[in-house]
Scaffold this motif. Structure first.
Motif, mmCIF file in Angstrom:
data_model
loop_
_atom_site.group_PDB
_atom_site.id
_atom_site.type_symbol
_atom_site.label_atom_id
_atom_site.label_comp_id
_atom_site.label_asym_id
_atom_site.label_seq_id
_atom_site.Cartn_x
_atom_site.Cartn_y
_atom_site.Cartn_z
ATOM 1 N N ARG A 27 0.840 -1.206 0.000
ATOM 2 C CA ARG A 27 0.000 0.000 0.000
ATOM 3 C C ARG A 27 0.878 1.261 0.000
ATOM 4 O O ARG A 27 0.634 2.199 -0.755
ATOM 5 C CB ARG A 27 -0.923 0.009 1.214
ATOM 6 C CG ARG A 27 -1.899 1.161 1.193
ATOM 7 C CD ARG A 27 -2.880 1.157 2.359
ATOM 8 N NE ARG A 27 -3.273 -0.178 2.747
ATOM 9 C CZ ARG A 27 -3.313 -0.609 4.018
ATOM 10 N NH1 ARG A 27 -3.005 0.190 5.006
ATOM 11 N NH2 ARG A 27 -3.701 -1.823 4.306
ATOM 12 N N GLU A 28 1.905 1.254 0.831
ATOM 13 C CA GLU A 28 2.812 2.398 0.893
ATOM 14 C C GLU A 28 3.628 2.529 -0.392
ATOM 15 O O GLU A 28 3.897 3.643 -0.844
ATOM 16 C CB GLU A 28 3.748 2.272 2.104
ATOM 17 C CG GLU A 28 3.047 2.438 3.439
ATOM 18 C CD GLU A 28 2.346 1.169 3.934
ATOM 19 O OE1 GLU A 28 1.657 1.246 4.955
ATOM 20 O OE2 GLU A 28 2.486 0.102 3.294
ATOM 21 N N ARG A 30 2.587 1.677 -3.377
ATOM 22 C CA ARG A 30 1.672 2.253 -4.369
ATOM 23 C C ARG A 30 1.524 3.756 -4.145
ATOM 24 O O ARG A 30 1.559 4.550 -5.077
ATOM 25 C CB ARG A 30 0.298 1.556 -4.287
ATOM 26 C CG ARG A 30 -0.792 2.192 -5.132
ATOM 27 C CD ARG A 30 -0.510 2.250 -6.598
ATOM 28 N NE ARG A 30 -0.333 0.931 -7.138
ATOM 29 C CZ ARG A 30 0.159 0.683 -8.345
ATOM 30 N NH1 ARG A 30 0.499 1.673 -9.126
ATOM 31 N NH2 ARG A 30 0.305 -0.522 -8.770
ATOM 32 N N ALA A 31 1.376 4.178 -2.893
ATOM 33 C CA ALA A 31 1.239 5.601 -2.582
ATOM 34 C C ALA A 31 2.499 6.361 -2.985
ATOM 35 O O ALA A 31 2.422 7.471 -3.509
ATOM 36 C CB ALA A 31 0.944 5.797 -1.099
ATOM 37 N N ASP A 34 2.438 6.707 -6.789
ATOM 38 C CA ASP A 34 1.346 7.488 -7.358
ATOM 39 C C ASP A 34 1.283 8.939 -6.905
ATOM 40 O O ASP A 34 0.750 9.779 -7.612
ATOM 41 C CB ASP A 34 0.000 6.826 -7.039
ATOM 42 C CG ASP A 34 -0.200 5.534 -7.796
ATOM 43 O OD1 ASP A 34 0.540 5.297 -8.775
ATOM 44 O OD2 ASP A 34 -1.082 4.749 -7.401
ATOM 45 N N GLY A 35 1.773 9.221 -5.716
ATOM 46 C CA GLY A 35 1.582 10.565 -5.191
ATOM 47 C C GLY A 35 2.873 11.247 -4.820
ATOM 48 O O GLY A 35 3.957 10.712 -5.036
ATOM 49 N N PRO A 36 2.720 12.428 -4.258
ATOM 50 C CA PRO A 36 3.925 13.112 -3.800
ATOM 51 C C PRO A 36 4.546 12.335 -2.648
ATOM 52 O O PRO A 36 3.832 11.811 -1.784
ATOM 53 C CB PRO A 36 3.411 14.480 -3.340
ATOM 54 C CG PRO A 36 1.958 14.294 -3.082
ATOM 55 C CD PRO A 36 1.511 13.172 -3.973
ATOM 56 N N PRO A 37 5.851 12.216 -2.626
ATOM 57 C CA PRO A 37 6.500 11.440 -1.569
ATOM 58 C C PRO A 37 6.332 12.108 -0.214
ATOM 59 O O PRO A 37 6.288 13.322 -0.105
ATOM 60 C CB PRO A 37 7.969 11.400 -1.997
ATOM 61 C CG PRO A 37 8.135 12.556 -2.914
ATOM 62 C CD PRO A 37 6.811 12.803 -3.554
ATOM 63 N N ALA A 38 6.197 11.282 0.803
ATOM 64 C CA ALA A 38 6.065 11.777 2.171
ATOM 65 C C ALA A 38 7.041 11.020 3.048
ATOM 66 O O ALA A 38 7.250 9.825 2.876
ATOM 67 C CB ALA A 38 4.637 11.572 2.657
#
Length: 136
Positions: A27-28, A30-31, A34-38
C-alpha cells in the motif's frame, strides 16, 4: 576476487528487506509511486534503530562498522520499495550530525542549489552559495 555475496551480506540484505516489508508494504509502495513522496518519521527512526544510517560508521563511534558493499545492499533494498526521503544525505551525515545515525534527525543536502526534502529536514548540509561568490 569474489563476486558472490557472503552469508553475512545476504543476511544483511534479507534483514533490511524484512524491516522495510514490515513498515513499507504494498500500500505504501503504491502511494509512493502514485503521489507526492512523504517522509514517515516513525519509519525513519525504525531505520535508525536497525542501523541503516550507521552502516559505515565505525563501531567505536556507535555505528555498525560495515563497508560500502554492505551499504549498497541496504540502499538497493530501499530502492526496491521506492523508500522516500533523503536517505543518502542522512547516511553520509551519520557521525557528523547528532541524531542522523539513529534516525532522530533527518538530514538533507544542497545539490547544486536544489534542496530536496527541505520541508521535512531537520538539518541541511552544504551551501547554496557557489564557492567564490561574494568575493570581490
Amino acid at each position: 576476487m569474489r563476486f558472490q555475496l557472503s552469508e553475512d551480506q545476504r543476511a544483511l540484505r534479507n534483514g533490511v528487506r524484512e524491516v522495510l516489508a514490515r513498515r513499507f508494504g504494498p500500500r505504501e509502495l503504491r502511494a509512493a509511486a502514485d503521489g507526492p513522496p512523504a517522509l514517515d518519521r516513525a519509519l525513519w527512526r525504525a531505520l535508525g534503530d536497525a542501523g541503516f544510517f550507521a552502516l559505515r560508521l565505525p563501531e567505536s563511534e556507535g555505528g555498525v562498522g560495515l563497508g560500502l558493499p554492505e551499504a549498497v545492499l541496504a540502499f538497493e533494498e530501499a530502492g526496491r520499495v521506492l523508500l522516500p526521503g533523503p536517505l543518502i544525505a542522512t547516511h553520509l551525515a551519520a557521525g557528523r550530525v547528532p541524531g542522523a545515525a539513529t534516525g532522530e534527525t533527518v538530514v538533507t543536502a544542497v545539490d547544486g542549489g536544489l534542496v530536496e526534502w527541505l520541508t521535512e529536514a531537520d538539518v541541511v548540509v552544504g551551501s547554496a552559495v557557489p564557492s567564490g561568490a561574494g568575493a570581490g
